[in-house]
Design an enzyme around this catalytic site. Structure first.
Site, PDB file in Angstrom:
ATOM      1  CG  HIS A   7      -2.152  -0.837   1.021  1.00 19.76           C
ATOM      2  ND1 HIS A   7      -3.415  -0.320   0.967  1.00 19.76           N
ATOM      3  CD2 HIS A   7      -2.296  -2.171   0.865  1.00 19.76           C
ATOM      4  CE1 HIS A   7      -4.291  -1.286   0.802  1.00 19.76           C
ATOM      5  NE2 HIS A   7      -3.631  -2.429   0.737  1.00 19.76           N
ATOM      6  NE  ARG A   8       3.712   2.630   5.708  1.00 22.81           N
ATOM      7  CZ  ARG A   8       4.151   2.118   6.836  1.00 22.81           C
ATOM      8  NH1 ARG A   8       5.226   1.353   6.851  1.00 22.81           N
ATOM      9  NH2 ARG A   8       3.534   2.376   7.967  1.00 22.81           N
TER      10      ARG A   8
END
Length: 173
Positions: free
Chosen positions: A54-55
């Site tokens: 996600h990051r």
């Protein structure tokens, strides 16, 4: 409602349905900077990998605020100054609340009130957990029921609800 008008949107779907990607795209259709309110806790390697994935999708235009337990307080200061806010996700927040032994009904009420009070654009991601089999354990059944009630409460205060299925967003409200 135009695609860029995300005022208060709930994006819901099953695991790996594309809900986070769709929610990110909604937020990124608004002017930066954006606030990503993360609820996940990395208790194992698999979860650390998911968080890293996600990051990697977020660049410097995103600010990240970790709020695994006190999501209502995190939202109290969010959405000011016109920046859009993404909460990912209500499901992990709920599991954190339950595992911490907190009062689920009271915390849900606080969260729904905080969501209602965000002055700007807000997208909340949540899992639809009621379409599968009945969980085997009492804890699993309590979680499924609490998640269903949370999703209903969030949908009530949302201006728009989007169900993601196989990567396809379907507007249901």
């Amino acid at each position: 409602m135009p695609a860029t008008d995300i005022r208060r949107t709930l994006v819901i779907g099953g695991a790996r349905s594309g809900k986070s990607r769709h929610a990110e795209a909604l937020v990124m259709a608004t002017p930066p900077p954006w606030l990503y309110v993360a609820t996940a806790e990395a208790h194992d390697g698999e979860m650390r990998a998911r968080i890293a994935e996600h990051r990697l999708r977020r660049d410097a235009r995103w600010e990240t605020l970790d709020a695994p337990l006190d999501l209502a307080a995190a939202l109290a200061g969010a959405g000011t100054g016109g920046r859009a806010v993404l909460v990912d996700c209500a499901t992990l927040w709920l599991s954190n609340i339950m595992l911490a032994g907190r009062d689920v009904e009271a915390e849900t009420a606080r969260l729904v009130e905080a969501v209602s009070a965000v002055p700007g654009s807000l997208v909340v991601v949540s899992n639809e957990v009621g379409l599968g089999i009945v969980p085997e354990t009492p804890l699993g059944r309590r979680f499924r029921d609490a998640q269903g009630r949370l999703n209903q409460r969030l949908a009530e205060v949302a201006d728009r609800v989007v169900l993601t299925v196989a990567g396809l967003p379907l507007t249901v409200k």
